[in-house]
Design a protein around this motif. Structure first.
Motif, mmCIF file in Angstrom:
data_model
loop_
_atom_site.group_PDB
_atom_site.id
_atom_site.type_symbol
_atom_site.label_atom_id
_atom_site.label_comp_id
_atom_site.label_asym_id
_atom_site.label_seq_id
_atom_site.Cartn_x
_atom_site.Cartn_y
_atom_site.Cartn_z
ATOM 1 N N SER A 159 -66.126 -22.769 17.142
ATOM 2 C CA SER A 159 -67.709 -22.743 17.162
ATOM 3 C C SER A 159 -68.270 -21.853 16.036
ATOM 4 N N LEU B 176 -68.007 -26.247 15.776
ATOM 5 C CA LEU B 176 -67.998 -26.780 14.441
ATOM 6 C C LEU B 176 -67.356 -28.121 14.443
ATOM 7 N N LEU C 173 -72.671 -29.249 12.731
ATOM 8 C CA LEU C 173 -72.371 -28.331 14.118
ATOM 9 C C LEU C 173 -72.962 -29.424 14.982
#
Length: 145
Positions: free
Chosen positions: A57, A72, A91
């Protein structure tokens, strides 16, 4: 092995402001007939891509506290209008609040080992989503989160 990134969320004062900015950007993309994608472009490209995309992340530091993360999804090489290569961090547009964790300012992004990442707000912090970020940070500072 999973690895995360941490980055300052410059110009944003709250998680709510970040959420609104993301939604506005996705709406703008939809209005332009594009497939909406939440992303952040950074100058340097992480070298440890495989570990980052293995459940990693991006943890956002907002006003000196890690308050939220986004998973991510991809790292893409892009070239700016100035001809300089950059990295687009794709994202998941879902913000996951974390237990507040203080952070000093830094430039760019840094790797964040899972053992050093703040926990997600969860069952042990039930109701904490309704608290203002500043109060949640103070409670974390005295060990109540």
């Amino acid at each position: 092995m999973t690895l995360h990134l941490i980055k300052l969320c410059v110009g944003v004062d709250s998680v709510e402001e970040l959420a609104a900015w993301i939604e506005e950007d996705l709406a703008r993309q939809r209005g332009a007939g594009l497939v909406p994608e939440d992303s952040h472009t950074t100058r340097m490209t992480p070298k440890r891509t495989e570990a980052l995309l293995d459940g990693g992340s991006l943890y956002w530091v907002i006003r000196g506290q890690v308050l939220v993360r986004q998973r991510l999804l991809a790292l893409e090489a892009v070239t700016g209008a100035d001809g300089i290569g950059r990295c687009k961090l794709v994202l998941e547009p879902v913000l996951v609040r974390t237990v507040p964790q203080p952070r000093q300012p830094f430039q760019g992004w840094r790797y964040l080992e899972p053992k050093d990442a703040p926990a997600d707000l969860g069952a042990r912090t039930a109701g904490a989503d309704d608290l203002p970020d500043a109060l949640r940070a103070e409670l974390a500072a005295i060990g109540l989160f």
